[in-house]
Motif scaffolding. Sequence first.
Motif, PDB file in Angstrom:
ATOM      1  N   GLY A   8     -21.936  -2.204  25.244  1.00 23.46           N
ATOM      2  CA  GLY A   8     -21.044  -1.090  25.002  1.00 23.46           C
ATOM      3  C   GLY A   8     -20.043  -0.914  26.123  1.00 23.46           C
ATOM      4  N   LEU A   9     -19.328   0.204  26.056  1.00 23.58           N
ATOM      5  CA  LEU A   9     -18.324   0.545  27.064  1.00 23.58           C
ATOM      6  C   LEU A   9     -18.878   1.648  27.955  1.00 23.58           C
ATOM      7  CD1 LEU A   9     -15.427   0.530  28.216  1.00 23.58           C
ATOM      8  CD2 LEU A   9     -14.819   2.150  26.401  1.00 23.58           C
ATOM      9  N   VAL A  10     -18.909   1.378  29.258  1.00 26.01           N
ATOM     10  CA  VAL A  10     -19.404   2.356  30.228  1.00 26.01           C
ATOM     11  C   VAL A  10     -18.435   2.422  31.399  1.00 26.01           C
ATOM     12  CG1 VAL A  10     -21.825   2.011  29.587  1.00 26.01           C
ATOM     13  CG2 VAL A  10     -20.813   0.653  31.443  1.00 26.01           C
ATOM     14  N   GLN A  11     -18.640   3.413  32.241  1.00 24.03           N
ATOM     15  CA  GLN A  11     -17.819   3.551  33.438  1.00 24.03           C
ATOM     16  C   GLN A  11     -18.520   2.930  34.637  1.00 24.03           C
ATOM     17  OE1 GLN A  11     -16.995   7.775  33.753  1.00 24.03           O
ATOM     18  NE2 GLN A  11     -15.140   7.561  32.519  1.00 24.03           N
ATOM     19  N   ALA A  12     -17.739   2.589  35.634  1.00 24.56           N
ATOM     20  CA  ALA A  12     -18.302   2.039  36.863  1.00 24.56           C
ATOM     21  C   ALA A  12     -19.340   3.005  37.425  1.00 24.56           C
ATOM     22  CB  ALA A  12     -17.200   1.793  37.876  1.00 24.56           C
ATOM     23  N   GLY A  13     -20.480   2.445  37.854  1.00 32.27           N
ATOM     24  CA  GLY A  13     -21.554   3.257  38.383  1.00 32.27           C
ATOM     25  C   GLY A  13     -22.597   3.644  37.359  1.00 32.27           C
ATOM     26  N   ASN A  69     -44.110  -9.118  25.655  1.00 32.94           N
ATOM     27  CA  ASN A  69     -44.615 -10.197  24.805  1.00 32.94           C
ATOM     28  C   ASN A  69     -45.057  -9.683  23.433  1.00 32.94           C
ATOM     29  OD1 ASN A  69     -44.208 -12.103  26.809  1.00 32.94           O
ATOM     30  ND2 ASN A  69     -46.280 -11.925  27.617  1.00 32.94           N
ATOM     31  N   ALA A  70     -45.627  -8.502  23.392  1.00 32.62           N
ATOM     32  CA  ALA A  70     -46.116  -7.953  22.121  1.00 32.62           C
ATOM     33  C   ALA A  70     -44.962  -7.673  21.156  1.00 32.62           C
ATOM     34  CB  ALA A  70     -46.910  -6.681  22.381  1.00 32.62           C
ATOM     35  N   LYS A  71     -43.818  -7.278  21.711  1.00 31.22           N
ATOM     36  CA  LYS A  71     -42.653  -6.967  20.882  1.00 31.22           C
ATOM     37  C   LYS A  71     -41.713  -8.162  20.753  1.00 31.22           C
ATOM     38  CE  LYS A  71     -42.557  -1.998  21.804  1.00 31.22           C
ATOM     39  NZ  LYS A  71     -41.762  -0.848  22.297  1.00 31.22           N
ATOM     40  N   ASN A  72     -42.041  -9.267  21.438  1.00 32.66           N
ATOM     41  CA  ASN A  72     -41.158 -10.433  21.440  1.00 32.66           C
ATOM     42  C   ASN A  72     -39.735 -10.047  21.827  1.00 32.66           C
ATOM     43  OD1 ASN A  72     -42.973 -12.577  20.532  1.00 32.66           O
ATOM     44  ND2 ASN A  72     -43.088 -11.387  18.653  1.00 32.66           N
ATOM     45  N   ALA A  73     -39.625  -9.352  22.924  1.00 32.72           N
ATOM     46  CA  ALA A  73     -38.326  -8.846  23.358  1.00 32.72           C
ATOM     47  C   ALA A  73     -38.132  -9.055  24.849  1.00 32.72           C
ATOM     48  CB  ALA A  73     -38.189  -7.366  23.026  1.00 32.72           C
ATOM     49  N   VAL A  74     -36.884  -9.228  25.217  1.00 31.63           N
ATOM     50  CA  VAL A  74     -36.480  -9.343  26.618  1.00 31.63           C
ATOM     51  C   VAL A  74     -35.397  -8.306  26.867  1.00 31.63           C
ATOM     52  CG1 VAL A  74     -35.531 -10.855  28.399  1.00 31.63           C
ATOM     53  CG2 VAL A  74     -36.994 -11.804  26.615  1.00 31.63           C
ATOM     54  N   TYR A  75     -35.417  -7.724  28.047  1.00 33.22           N
ATOM     55  CA  TYR A  75     -34.474  -6.660  28.361  1.00 33.22           C
ATOM     56  C   TYR A  75     -33.740  -6.973  29.668  1.00 33.22           C
ATOM     57  CZ  TYR A  75     -37.732  -4.447  25.157  1.00 33.22           C
ATOM     58  OH  TYR A  75     -38.536  -4.171  24.084  1.00 33.22           O
ATOM     59  N   LEU A  76     -32.564  -6.424  29.797  1.00 35.13           N
ATOM     60  CA  LEU A  76     -31.817  -6.494  31.049  1.00 35.13           C
ATOM     61  C   LEU A  76     -31.332  -5.078  31.347  1.00 35.13           C
ATOM     62  CD1 LEU A  76     -30.779  -8.420  33.283  1.00 35.13           C
ATOM     63  CD2 LEU A  76     -28.599  -8.471  32.042  1.00 35.13           C
ATOM     64  N   GLN A  77     -31.958  -4.455  32.325  1.00 29.50           N
ATOM     65  CA  GLN A  77     -31.538  -3.131  32.782  1.00 29.50           C
ATOM     66  C   GLN A  77     -30.468  -3.311  33.850  1.00 29.50           C
ATOM     67  OE1 GLN A  77     -32.497   0.076  31.799  1.00 29.50           O
ATOM     68  NE2 GLN A  77     -30.841   0.725  33.162  1.00 29.50           N
ATOM     69  N   MET A  78     -29.304  -2.752  33.594  1.00 27.06           N
ATOM     70  CA  MET A  78     -28.172  -2.921  34.508  1.00 27.06           C
ATOM     71  C   MET A  78     -27.793  -1.568  35.092  1.00 27.06           C
ATOM     72  SD  MET A  78     -25.922  -5.599  32.217  1.00 27.06           S
ATOM     73  CE  MET A  78     -25.847  -4.517  30.789  1.00 27.06           C
ATOM     74  N   ASN A  79     -27.918  -1.442  36.393  1.00 29.87           N
ATOM     75  CA  ASN A  79     -27.574  -0.211  37.099  1.00 29.87           C
ATOM     76  C   ASN A  79     -26.375  -0.441  38.011  1.00 29.87           C
ATOM     77  OD1 ASN A  79     -29.845   1.017  35.916  1.00 29.87           O
ATOM     78  ND2 ASN A  79     -31.156   0.409  37.641  1.00 29.87           N
ATOM     79  N   SER A  80     -25.749   0.637  38.406  1.00 29.58           N
ATOM     80  CA  SER A  80     -24.598   0.568  39.314  1.00 29.58           C
ATOM     81  C   SER A  80     -23.585  -0.470  38.840  1.00 29.58           C
ATOM     82  CB  SER A  80     -25.070   0.224  40.740  1.00 29.58           C
ATOM     83  OG  SER A  80     -25.990   1.199  41.212  1.00 29.58           O
ATOM     84  N   LEU A  81     -23.231  -0.378  37.577  1.00 28.48           N
ATOM     85  CA  LEU A  81     -22.347  -1.364  36.984  1.00 28.48           C
ATOM     86  C   LEU A  81     -20.967  -1.331  37.611  1.00 28.48           C
ATOM     87  CD1 LEU A  81     -23.533  -1.045  33.321  1.00 28.48           C
ATOM     88  CD2 LEU A  81     -23.368  -3.194  34.582  1.00 28.48           C
ATOM     89  N   LYS A  82     -20.378  -2.506  37.708  1.00 26.05           N
ATOM     90  CA  LYS A  82     -19.054  -2.682  38.296  1.00 26.05           C
ATOM     91  C   LYS A  82     -18.110  -3.278  37.243  1.00 26.05           C
ATOM     92  CE  LYS A  82     -21.220  -3.887  42.726  1.00 26.05           C
ATOM     93  NZ  LYS A  82     -21.326  -4.928  43.777  1.00 26.05           N
ATOM     94  N   THR A 111     -23.660  -9.967  23.283  1.00 23.70           N
ATOM     95  CA  THR A 111     -23.303  -8.562  23.139  1.00 23.70           C
ATOM     96  C   THR A 111     -22.313  -8.213  24.249  1.00 23.70           C
ATOM     97  OG1 THR A 111     -24.184  -6.309  22.910  1.00 23.70           O
ATOM     98  CG2 THR A 111     -25.279  -7.725  24.530  1.00 23.70           C
ATOM     99  N   GLN A 112     -21.243  -7.503  23.880  1.00 24.10           N
ATOM    100  CA  GLN A 112     -20.168  -7.205  24.825  1.00 24.10           C
ATOM    101  C   GLN A 112     -20.535  -6.025  25.708  1.00 24.10           C
ATOM    102  OE1 GLN A 112     -16.933  -8.717  25.238  1.00 24.10           O
ATOM    103  NE2 GLN A 112     -16.942  -7.407  27.062  1.00 24.10           N
ATOM    104  N   VAL A 113     -20.368  -6.211  27.004  1.00 29.12           N
ATOM    105  CA  VAL A 113     -20.514  -5.134  27.977  1.00 29.12           C
ATOM    106  C   VAL A 113     -19.175  -4.985  28.687  1.00 29.12           C
ATOM    107  CG1 VAL A 113     -21.623  -4.362  30.092  1.00 29.12           C
ATOM    108  CG2 VAL A 113     -22.977  -5.480  28.306  1.00 29.12           C
ATOM    109  N   THR A 114     -18.612  -3.796  28.628  1.00 29.78           N
ATOM    110  CA  THR A 114     -17.332  -3.519  29.261  1.00 29.78           C
ATOM    111  C   THR A 114     -17.500  -2.361  30.231  1.00 29.78           C
ATOM    112  OG1 THR A 114     -16.129  -4.258  27.299  1.00 29.78           O
ATOM    113  CG2 THR A 114     -14.909  -2.958  28.913  1.00 29.78           C
ATOM    114  N   VAL A 115     -17.114  -2.583  31.481  1.00 28.26           N
ATOM    115  CA  VAL A 115     -17.230  -1.566  32.515  1.00 28.26           C
ATOM    116  C   VAL A 115     -15.833  -1.168  32.966  1.00 28.26           C
ATOM    117  CG1 VAL A 115     -18.257  -0.935  34.712  1.00 28.26           C
ATOM    118  CG2 VAL A 115     -19.397  -2.617  33.249  1.00 28.26           C
ATOM    119  N   SER A 116     -15.491   0.077  32.744  1.00 26.87           N
ATOM    120  CA  SER A 116     -14.170   0.554  33.133  1.00 26.87           C
ATOM    121  C   SER A 116     -14.216   1.136  34.539  1.00 26.87           C
ATOM    122  CB  SER A 116     -13.674   1.605  32.151  1.00 26.87           C
ATOM    123  OG  SER A 116     -14.506   2.744  32.174  1.00 26.87           O
TER     124      SER A 116
END
Length: 117
Positions: A8-13, A69-82, A111-116
């Motif tokens: 999605g679209l988020v702001q810096a930080g 593993n139970a949900k067969n999912a992988v995640y990427l938590q992104m903080n302090s985005l630039k 998936t598109q990640v946009t940091v303004s």
Amino acid sequence: QLVESGGGLVQAGDSLRVSCAAAGGTVNKYMMAWFRQAPGKEREFVARISWITAYADSVKGRFTISKDNAKNAVYLQMNSLKPEDTAVYYCAAGSQSGRNPYEYDYWGQGTQVTVSS
């Protein structure tokens, strides 16, 4: 089959979590990784996870990769985005453990990640 979501679209930080839904058994069987590709640039390694994790220097300390593993999912938590984190983020699975995209056999659509700023 790998399917990413959560971009999605988020702001810096700001923070954002992207997810990757995998076919049964994939997450437990393969090395799972996140790559990203910005316009006009090559696809670059972000993070990988099996029994240990590894990160690109550019995201170390800000991003966290995890899996369920139970949900067969992988995640990427992104903080302090630039703004320089802006890219299409791809989930990948492979039998090797490197940082080169050619070492991975299966890819999601991204998936598109946009940091303004």
